[in-house]
Design a protein around this motif. Structure first.
Motif, PDB file in Angstrom:
ATOM      1  N   ARG A  14       0.842  -1.207   0.000  1.00 23.90           N
ATOM      2  CA  ARG A  14       0.000   0.000   0.000  1.00 23.90           C
ATOM      3  C   ARG A  14       0.869   1.246   0.000  1.00 23.90           C
ATOM      4  O   ARG A  14       0.600   2.217  -0.712  1.00 23.90           O
ATOM      5  N   ARG A  15       1.916   1.234   0.794  1.00 23.63           N
ATOM      6  CA  ARG A  15       2.839   2.374   0.870  1.00 23.63           C
ATOM      7  C   ARG A  15       3.481   2.634  -0.486  1.00 23.63           C
ATOM      8  O   ARG A  15       3.579   3.777  -0.935  1.00 23.63           O
ATOM      9  N   LYS A  16       3.892   1.572  -1.158  1.00 26.43           N
ATOM     10  CA  LYS A  16       4.501   1.707  -2.485  1.00 26.43           C
ATOM     11  C   LYS A  16       3.498   2.299  -3.471  1.00 26.43           C
ATOM     12  O   LYS A  16       3.825   3.207  -4.246  1.00 26.43           O
ATOM     13  N   ARG A  17       2.265   1.795  -3.450  1.00 25.91           N
ATOM     14  CA  ARG A  17       1.222   2.281  -4.358  1.00 25.91           C
ATOM     15  C   ARG A  17       0.930   3.764  -4.098  1.00 25.91           C
ATOM     16  O   ARG A  17       0.825   4.566  -5.027  1.00 25.91           O
ATOM     17  N   LEU A  18       0.816   4.131  -2.815  1.00 23.18           N
ATOM     18  CA  LEU A  18       0.550   5.524  -2.467  1.00 23.18           C
ATOM     19  C   LEU A  18       1.708   6.434  -2.874  1.00 23.18           C
ATOM     20  O   LEU A  18       1.492   7.556  -3.342  1.00 23.18           O
ATOM     21  N   ARG A  19       2.934   5.953  -2.725  1.00 22.66           N
ATOM     22  CA  ARG A  19       4.108   6.728  -3.125  1.00 22.66           C
ATOM     23  C   ARG A  19       4.082   6.975  -4.633  1.00 22.66           C
ATOM     24  O   ARG A  19       4.378   8.072  -5.100  1.00 22.66           O
ATOM     25  N   GLU A  20       3.699   5.944  -5.402  1.00 19.34           N
ATOM     26  CA  GLU A  20       3.608   6.088  -6.854  1.00 19.34           C
ATOM     27  C   GLU A  20       2.503   7.074  -7.242  1.00 19.34           C
ATOM     28  O   GLU A  20       2.686   7.897  -8.139  1.00 19.34           O
ATOM     29  N   GLU A  21       1.366   7.003  -6.552  1.00 19.44           N
ATOM     30  CA  GLU A  21       0.267   7.943  -6.827  1.00 19.44           C
ATOM     31  C   GLU A  21       0.683   9.376  -6.500  1.00 19.44           C
ATOM     32  O   GLU A  21       0.380  10.304  -7.251  1.00 19.44           O
ATOM     33  N   LEU A  22       1.377   9.552  -5.389  1.00 17.95           N
ATOM     34  CA  LEU A  22       1.839  10.876  -4.985  1.00 17.95           C
ATOM     35  C   LEU A  22       2.844  11.420  -6.000  1.00 17.95           C
ATOM     36  O   LEU A  22       2.789  12.589  -6.373  1.00 17.95           O
ATOM     37  N   SER A  23       3.729  10.564  -6.448  1.00 18.71           N
ATOM     38  CA  SER A  23       4.713  10.970  -7.439  1.00 18.71           C
ATOM     39  C   SER A  23       4.034  11.400  -8.739  1.00 18.71           C
ATOM     40  O   SER A  23       4.396  12.417  -9.341  1.00 18.71           O
ATOM     41  N   ALA A  24       3.027  10.657  -9.176  1.00 19.85           N
ATOM     42  CA  ALA A  24       2.293  11.007 -10.390  1.00 19.85           C
ATOM     43  C   ALA A  24       1.560  12.336 -10.217  1.00 19.85           C
ATOM     44  O   ALA A  24       1.570  13.187 -11.114  1.00 19.85           O
ATOM     45  N   ALA A  25       0.931  12.528  -9.072  1.00 24.42           N
ATOM     46  CA  ALA A  25       0.214  13.778  -8.810  1.00 24.42           C
ATOM     47  C   ALA A  25       1.193  14.947  -8.756  1.00 24.42           C
ATOM     48  O   ALA A  25       0.908  16.031  -9.272  1.00 24.42           O
ATOM     49  N   SER A  27       4.077  15.173 -10.330  1.00 21.61           N
ATOM     50  CA  SER A  27       4.513  15.445 -11.698  1.00 21.61           C
ATOM     51  C   SER A  27       3.452  16.224 -12.462  1.00 21.61           C
ATOM     52  O   SER A  27       3.758  17.183 -13.181  1.00 21.61           O
ATOM     53  N   GLU A  28       2.206  15.826 -12.294  1.00 21.15           N
ATOM     54  CA  GLU A  28       1.108  16.512 -12.969  1.00 21.15           C
ATOM     55  C   GLU A  28       1.023  17.975 -12.506  1.00 21.15           C
ATOM     56  O   GLU A  28       0.859  18.893 -13.311  1.00 21.15           O
ATOM     57  N   LEU A  29       1.166  18.183 -11.211  1.00 21.89           N
ATOM     58  CA  LEU A  29       1.124  19.539 -10.669  1.00 21.89           C
ATOM     59  C   LEU A  29       2.273  20.372 -11.208  1.00 21.89           C
ATOM     60  O   LEU A  29       2.087  21.534 -11.592  1.00 21.89           O
ATOM     61  N   ARG A  30       3.457  19.790 -11.268  1.00 20.95           N
ATOM     62  CA  ARG A  30       4.608  20.521 -11.809  1.00 20.95           C
ATOM     63  C   ARG A  30       4.381  20.896 -13.273  1.00 20.95           C
ATOM     64  O   ARG A  30       4.831  21.950 -13.726  1.00 20.95           O
ATOM     65  N   ASN A  31       3.673  20.042 -14.014  1.00 24.41           N
ATOM     66  CA  ASN A  31       3.413  20.323 -15.420  1.00 24.41           C
ATOM     67  C   ASN A  31       2.397  21.441 -15.609  1.00 24.41           C
ATOM     68  O   ASN A  31       2.488  22.194 -16.579  1.00 24.41           O
ATOM     69  N   ILE A  32       1.424  21.560 -14.707  1.00 30.70           N
ATOM     70  CA  ILE A  32       0.384  22.580 -14.895  1.00 30.70           C
ATOM     71  C   ILE A  32       0.681  23.898 -14.182  1.00 30.70           C
ATOM     72  O   ILE A  32       0.035  24.898 -14.480  1.00 30.70           O
ATOM     73  N   MET A  33       1.652  23.926 -13.290  1.00 26.99           N
ATOM     74  CA  MET A  33       1.912  25.152 -12.532  1.00 26.99           C
ATOM     75  C   MET A  33       2.281  26.343 -13.413  1.00 26.99           C
ATOM     76  O   MET A  33       1.781  27.445 -13.171  1.00 26.99           O
TER      77      MET A  33
END
Length: 52
Positions: A14-25, A27-33
């Motif tokens: 679960r921790r690994k999955r959440l870390r991957e989701e956080l990383s994706a979010a 990256s997305e935020l960095r792209n739209i900022m």
């Protein structure tokens, strides 16, 4: 495998999955900022220009 080991592995997965989701979010935020900043700046200019 005992229950504690199963729970530890489940939490690790679960921790690994959440870390991957956080990383994706992140990256997305960095792209739209830059675009978000441009819109905010545009809105600020617009509100100052048309406020009177």
């Amino acid at each position: 495998m005992d229950e504690i080991t199963q729970q530890v592995r489940a939490v690790g997965a679960r921790r690994k999955r959440l870390r991957e989701e956080l990383s994706a979010a992140d990256s997305e935020l960095r792209n739209i900022m830059p675009a978000a900043r441009a819109v905010l700046t545009h809105e600020q200019i617009r509100s100052q220009t048309f406020s009177g």
